[in-house]
Motif scaffolding. Sequence first.
Motif, mmCIF file in Angstrom:
data_model
loop_
_atom_site.group_PDB
_atom_site.id
_atom_site.type_symbol
_atom_site.label_atom_id
_atom_site.label_comp_id
_atom_site.label_asym_id
_atom_site.label_seq_id
_atom_site.Cartn_x
_atom_site.Cartn_y
_atom_site.Cartn_z
ATOM 1 N N GLN A 118 0.891 -1.459 -0.281
ATOM 2 C CA GLN A 118 -0.361 0.462 0.018
ATOM 3 C C GLN A 118 1.307 1.471 0.078
ATOM 4 O O GLN A 118 0.644 1.989 -0.681
ATOM 5 C CB GLN A 118 -1.146 -0.343 1.085
ATOM 6 C CG GLN A 118 -1.395 1.086 1.185
ATOM 7 C CD GLN A 118 -2.973 1.115 0.397
ATOM 8 O OE1 GLN A 118 -3.512 0.308 -0.097
ATOM 9 N NE2 GLN A 118 -3.518 2.113 -0.064
ATOM 10 N N ASP A 121 1.936 1.994 -3.216
ATOM 11 C CA ASP A 121 1.465 2.490 -4.336
ATOM 12 C C ASP A 121 1.444 3.810 -4.365
ATOM 13 O O ASP A 121 1.365 4.973 -5.176
ATOM 14 C CB ASP A 121 -0.327 1.359 -3.611
ATOM 15 C CG ASP A 121 -0.658 1.948 -5.391
ATOM 16 O OD1 ASP A 121 -0.320 1.695 -6.522
ATOM 17 O OD2 ASP A 121 -1.670 1.489 -4.937
ATOM 18 N N ARG A 122 1.183 4.150 -2.216
ATOM 19 C CA ARG A 122 1.441 5.354 -2.444
ATOM 20 C C ARG A 122 2.273 6.099 -2.972
ATOM 21 O O ARG A 122 2.507 7.382 -3.012
ATOM 22 C CB ARG A 122 0.778 5.231 -0.811
ATOM 23 C CG ARG A 122 1.386 7.020 -0.345
ATOM 24 C CD ARG A 122 -0.419 7.585 0.386
ATOM 25 N NE ARG A 122 -0.506 8.868 -1.034
ATOM 26 C CZ ARG A 122 -1.593 9.583 -0.958
ATOM 27 N NH1 ARG A 122 -2.602 9.312 -0.143
ATOM 28 N NH2 ARG A 122 -1.280 10.967 -1.537
ATOM 29 N N ARG A 124 3.973 5.941 -5.037
ATOM 30 C CA ARG A 124 3.654 5.385 -6.453
ATOM 31 C C ARG A 124 3.268 6.924 -6.981
ATOM 32 O O ARG A 124 3.437 8.057 -7.795
ATOM 33 C CB ARG A 124 3.288 4.786 -7.428
ATOM 34 C CG ARG A 124 4.434 3.376 -7.098
ATOM 35 C CD ARG A 124 3.900 1.931 -7.913
ATOM 36 N NE ARG A 124 4.354 1.021 -8.109
ATOM 37 C CZ ARG A 124 4.260 0.009 -8.355
ATOM 38 N NH1 ARG A 124 2.727 -0.644 -8.721
ATOM 39 N NH2 ARG A 124 4.534 -1.122 -7.688
ATOM 40 N N ALA A 125 2.131 7.088 -6.364
ATOM 41 C CA ALA A 125 0.876 7.830 -6.497
ATOM 42 C C ALA A 125 1.592 9.620 -6.258
ATOM 43 O O ALA A 125 2.028 10.534 -7.116
ATOM 44 C CB ALA A 125 0.202 7.806 -6.160
ATOM 45 N N ALA B 15 1.723 1.750 -13.888
ATOM 46 C CA ALA B 15 1.321 1.095 -12.674
ATOM 47 C C ALA B 15 1.055 3.675 -11.602
ATOM 48 O O ALA B 15 0.499 3.167 -10.801
ATOM 49 C CB ALA B 15 2.260 0.630 -12.564
ATOM 50 N N PHE B 16 1.717 4.184 -12.960
ATOM 51 C CA PHE B 16 1.975 5.267 -11.892
ATOM 52 C C PHE B 16 0.520 5.892 -12.012
ATOM 53 O O PHE B 16 0.373 6.283 -11.156
ATOM 54 C CB PHE B 16 3.047 6.079 -11.873
ATOM 55 C CG PHE B 16 4.157 5.767 -12.452
ATOM 56 C CD1 PHE B 16 4.570 5.761 -10.821
ATOM 57 C CD2 PHE B 16 5.415 5.069 -12.790
ATOM 58 C CE1 PHE B 16 6.068 6.494 -10.426
ATOM 59 C CE2 PHE B 16 6.338 4.636 -12.408
ATOM 60 C CZ PHE B 16 7.196 5.165 -11.111
ATOM 61 N N ALA B 19 -1.669 3.419 -10.199
ATOM 62 C CA ALA B 19 -1.420 4.341 -8.066
ATOM 63 C C ALA B 19 -2.161 5.743 -8.208
ATOM 64 O O ALA B 19 -2.797 5.775 -6.984
ATOM 65 C CB ALA B 19 -0.077 4.372 -7.633
ATOM 66 N N ALA B 20 -2.079 6.380 -9.420
ATOM 67 C CA ALA B 20 -2.142 8.120 -8.787
ATOM 68 C C ALA B 20 -4.286 7.899 -8.730
ATOM 69 O O ALA B 20 -4.841 8.606 -8.347
ATOM 70 C CB ALA B 20 -2.414 8.914 -10.152
ATOM 71 N N ARG B 21 -5.193 6.989 -9.471
ATOM 72 C CA ARG B 21 -5.939 6.891 -9.229
ATOM 73 C C ARG B 21 -6.910 6.250 -8.077
ATOM 74 O O ARG B 21 -7.767 7.016 -7.669
ATOM 75 C CB ARG B 21 -6.942 5.843 -10.711
ATOM 76 C CG ARG B 21 -6.748 6.916 -11.753
ATOM 77 C CD ARG B 21 -7.908 6.100 -12.695
ATOM 78 N NE ARG B 21 -6.695 5.110 -13.655
ATOM 79 C CZ ARG B 21 -6.094 4.709 -14.267
ATOM 80 N NH1 ARG B 21 -6.025 5.908 -15.441
ATOM 81 N NH2 ARG B 21 -5.455 3.914 -14.388
ATOM 82 N N HIS B 23 -5.451 6.202 -5.797
ATOM 83 C CA HIS B 23 -5.199 7.515 -4.206
ATOM 84 C C HIS B 23 -5.798 8.960 -4.582
ATOM 85 O O HIS B 23 -5.271 9.859 -4.458
ATOM 86 C CB HIS B 23 -3.369 7.512 -3.798
ATOM 87 C CG HIS B 23 -3.453 6.484 -3.366
ATOM 88 N ND1 HIS B 23 -3.237 5.812 -2.384
ATOM 89 C CD2 HIS B 23 -2.366 4.845 -3.738
ATOM 90 C CE1 HIS B 23 -2.761 4.124 -2.013
ATOM 91 N NE2 HIS B 23 -2.482 4.246 -2.651
#
Lengths: 195, 120
Positions: A118, A121-122, A124-125, B15-16, B19-21, B23
Amino acid sequence: MPFDATEDLPDDALLARFADGDAVAARILTLRLTPRVMAHAYRLLGNRTEAEDVAQEALLRLWRQAPVWRAGEAKVSTWLYRVVANLCIDRRRRARGGSVPIDAIPEPEDGQASAAEQMQDRARADALQSALDQLPERQRQAVVLRHIEGLANPEIADIMDVTVEAVESLTSRGKRALSALLAGRQEELGYADER
Amino acid sequence: MPMSDKDQDLDGLGAFFDAARAHSPAPSPDLLARVLSDAEAEQVWITRRAQAATEAPRAGLLEQLYRLLGGWPAMAGLTTAIVAGVWIGTALPEGVSSGAEAAYLVDITPEAVFELAGDF
């Protein structure tokens, strides 16, 4: 009309009810549109507080537009994306240089990576957001609308007031720039696992 | 997903974007409250403007007449004239119905009466 029945109405129908003084329509539109507008503003600005201010201002403009809204001429979401983009561009121009450099992105902490898909993923965002902040405005807007909001190129062209070919060019250049900015981070952010 | 997986794999950004969607920043309760407050306040204004628009034509005619006559000085003169006219109109018959004034008014053109009578 009860809340449940009104909830299924499209945006423009709710806006017409809003203009007629329907309090339920006001609540549904607020709950439906605020998250979308807020998220889009954040992706264009990279700053939560400013994104909230932009979201409030964009929606205030929508409320004021409600009595003269002509259903069928434009989608409410398209109109909002355009207003949000304009407000964000204004803010960024006023506060030029306020973006976070990509090196300032928090690194995943050693020893916790295995337990933190998790978190990865954060991260990455966050990395993508920081890279987006470094793109030219139009490229950033096109990439966000296409690849995060998931809009089709003709709608993006309408929002940005450019041709579809221009949208394709902007997204293509934007993605190349993002790839370059994120190239050094892909392995540590787990991108290598996805291939 | 806006692009095919193949396209995203080619540029390495899929993947980026995913991840943005996943979060998306959620609006705070405070923002939702501010937006709803704006909406409700704007609804009040919209309702008031709509009511004012329906009352505007009547008010507009009175306003136009007032300005056409020359504003408050002309309205004061007009009011005085109206009051005087009403007073004269109600007071005069009582004054001419008695005494020498009444006889004078009757006798002032007796020949006109005969000339008119002779035409028949």
